[in-house]
Design a protein around this motif. Structure first.
Motif, PDB file in Angstrom:
ATOM      1  N   CYS A 247       4.201  -3.344   9.433  1.00 45.73           N
ATOM      2  CA  CYS A 247       3.419  -2.685   8.380  1.00 45.73           C
ATOM      3  C   CYS A 247       2.268  -1.938   9.044  1.00 45.73           C
ATOM      4  O   CYS A 247       1.550  -2.502   9.868  1.00 45.73           O
ATOM      5  CB  CYS A 247       2.874  -3.727   7.396  1.00 45.73           C
ATOM      6  N   ARG A 248       2.126  -0.672   8.671  1.00 42.75           N
ATOM      7  CA  ARG A 248       1.044   0.128   9.284  1.00 42.75           C
ATOM      8  C   ARG A 248      -0.200   0.156   8.411  1.00 42.75           C
ATOM      9  O   ARG A 248      -1.209   0.740   8.796  1.00 42.75           O
ATOM     10  CB  ARG A 248       1.527   1.578   9.499  1.00 42.75           C
ATOM     11  N   CYS A 249      -0.120  -0.423   7.210  1.00 43.44           N
ATOM     12  CA  CYS A 249      -1.222  -0.226   6.261  1.00 43.44           C
ATOM     13  C   CYS A 249      -2.093  -1.451   6.015  1.00 43.44           C
ATOM     14  O   CYS A 249      -3.305  -1.329   5.908  1.00 43.44           O
ATOM     15  CB  CYS A 249      -0.679   0.223   4.916  1.00 43.44           C
ATOM     16  N   THR A 250      -1.496  -2.605   5.854  1.00 45.24           N
ATOM     17  CA  THR A 250      -2.234  -3.725   5.244  1.00 45.24           C
ATOM     18  C   THR A 250      -2.961  -4.620   6.226  1.00 45.24           C
ATOM     19  O   THR A 250      -3.800  -5.420   5.817  1.00 45.24           O
ATOM     20  CB  THR A 250      -1.267  -4.629   4.456  1.00 45.24           C
TER      21      THR A 250
ATOM     22  N   GLN B 177       0.853  -1.199   0.000  1.00 45.43           N
ATOM     23  CA  GLN B 177       0.000   0.000   0.000  1.00 45.43           C
ATOM     24  C   GLN B 177       0.880   1.237   0.000  1.00 45.43           C
ATOM     25  O   GLN B 177       1.271   1.697  -1.063  1.00 45.43           O
ATOM     26  CB  GLN B 177      -1.014  -0.101   1.133  1.00 45.43           C
ATOM     27  N   CYS B 178       1.261   1.789   1.151  1.00 44.01           N
ATOM     28  CA  CYS B 178       2.148   2.967   1.073  1.00 44.01           C
ATOM     29  C   CYS B 178       3.524   2.567   0.552  1.00 44.01           C
ATOM     30  O   CYS B 178       4.232   3.379  -0.012  1.00 44.01           O
ATOM     31  CB  CYS B 178       2.275   3.663   2.422  1.00 44.01           C
ATOM     32  N   GLY B 179       3.901   1.310   0.747  1.00 49.22           N
ATOM     33  CA  GLY B 179       5.154   0.801   0.185  1.00 49.22           C
ATOM     34  C   GLY B 179       6.362   0.909   1.090  1.00 49.22           C
ATOM     35  O   GLY B 179       7.435   0.417   0.754  1.00 49.22           O
ATOM     36  N   MET B 180       6.208   1.555   2.240  1.00 44.30           N
ATOM     37  CA  MET B 180       7.376   1.766   3.112  1.00 44.30           C
ATOM     38  C   MET B 180       7.969   0.443   3.593  1.00 44.30           C
ATOM     39  O   MET B 180       9.186   0.274   3.628  1.00 44.30           O
ATOM     40  CB  MET B 180       6.948   2.627   4.306  1.00 44.30           C
ATOM     41  N   CYS B 181       7.117  -0.494   3.936  1.00 45.25           N
ATOM     42  CA  CYS B 181       7.613  -1.773   4.462  1.00 45.25           C
ATOM     43  C   CYS B 181       7.893  -2.773   3.350  1.00 45.25           C
ATOM     44  O   CYS B 181       8.481  -3.822   3.592  1.00 45.25           O
ATOM     45  CB  CYS B 181       6.594  -2.379   5.416  1.00 45.25           C
ATOM     46  N   THR B 182       7.412  -2.470   2.139  1.00 47.54           N
ATOM     47  CA  THR B 182       7.366  -3.487   1.085  1.00 47.54           C
ATOM     48  C   THR B 182       8.737  -4.070   0.704  1.00 47.54           C
ATOM     49  O   THR B 182       8.855  -5.295   0.568  1.00 47.54           O
ATOM     50  CB  THR B 182       6.636  -2.927  -0.150  1.00 47.54           C
TER      51      THR B 182
HETATM   52  S1  FES Z   1       2.321  -0.907   3.090  1.00 41.55           S
HETATM   53 FE1  FES Z   1       2.504   0.876   4.318  1.00 41.55          FE
HETATM   54  S2  FES Z   1       3.707   0.221   5.999  1.00 41.55           S
HETATM   55 FE2  FES Z   1       3.288  -1.589   4.906  1.00 41.55          FE
END
Ligand code: FES
Ligand code: FES
Length: 212
Positions: free
Chosen positions: A139-142, A101-106
């Motif tokens: 991950c903060r998003c998924t 999603q935001c891609g930070m952890c990806t």
């Molecule tokens: S996709 Fe946003 S922190 Fe994992």
């Protein structure tokens, strides 16, 4: 002049040689000296896993590893997963199943998952196995479930695509259109011919004039 050391390693299959301060972090060497900016920095303290790369096949937090530890090693970053500009099956599964999603952890999720799948050798890891392997990557998003599903789908892409035994074959688009057309026809057939409709109209007008 400050002390520097030479570090030689393989980065995503290519030989690299850098001259850096001895305690420079592997994360900074990758991003600044090698321009491999796919690896991200989150906390910088070994807590979030965003900076994870593979060092001789094992996931490590690049923010905690001095670059000298990579001397003679094979380093794989997220850039090393794609081949010839084509996403790997794992990367594609992340895209298809909404695991990024935001891609930070990806990047960290992907390389850690790749290491897990390498140990599975085609076996689909259980939910628990995937969650345990990815426990150090936040991950903060998924909500994690989509990531778990993507890793499992990548472990057995053929099985995921295969039709379950006994499943009915899906109608092809062309066949579906034919079915729709066949259903629509009876309605059209029920319509009165144009002459009959005109006669009915005339009768209705005459009746309503008679009433007026
Ligand atoms: S996709 Fe946003 S922190 Fe994992
Ligand atoms: S940036 Fe390395 S663990 Fe968070």
């Amino acid at each position: 002049m400050s002390e520097r050391v030479t570090v030689s390693f393989t980065l995503n299959g290519a030989a690299r040689r850098v001259s850096v301060p001895p305690m420079k972090r592997l994360l900074d060497v990758l991003r600044e000296d090698c321009r491999a900016t796919g690896t991200k920095e989150g906390c910088g303290e070994g807590e979030c896993g965003a900076c994870t790369v593979l060092l001789d096949g094992l996931p490590v937090n690049a923010c905690l590893v001095p670059a000298v530890h990579a001397d003679g090693a094979k380093v794989v970053t997220v850039e090393g997963l794609a081949k010839n500009d084509r996403l790997s099956g794992l990367q594609q599964a992340f895209v298809d199943l909404g695991a990024a999603q935001c891609g930070m952890c990806t990047p960290g999720m992907l390389v850690t998952s790749a290491a897990l799948l390498a140990t599975c050798k085609g076996r689909v890891p259980s939910d628990g196995e995937v969650r345990e392997a990815l426990a150090g990557t936040l991950c903060r998003c998924t909500g994690y479930q989509k990531i778990v599903e993507a890793v499992q789908a990548a472990a057995a892409p053929k099985r995921a695509k295969a039709k379950p035994a006994g499943a009915k074959a899906k109608a092809k688009p062309k066949a579906k259109r034919a079915v729709r057309a066949a259903k629509a026809k009876p309605k059209a057939a029920k319509r009165k011919p144009a002459a009959a409709r005109a006669k009915a109209k005339r009768t209705t007008r005459r009746t309503s004039r008679g009433r007026a």
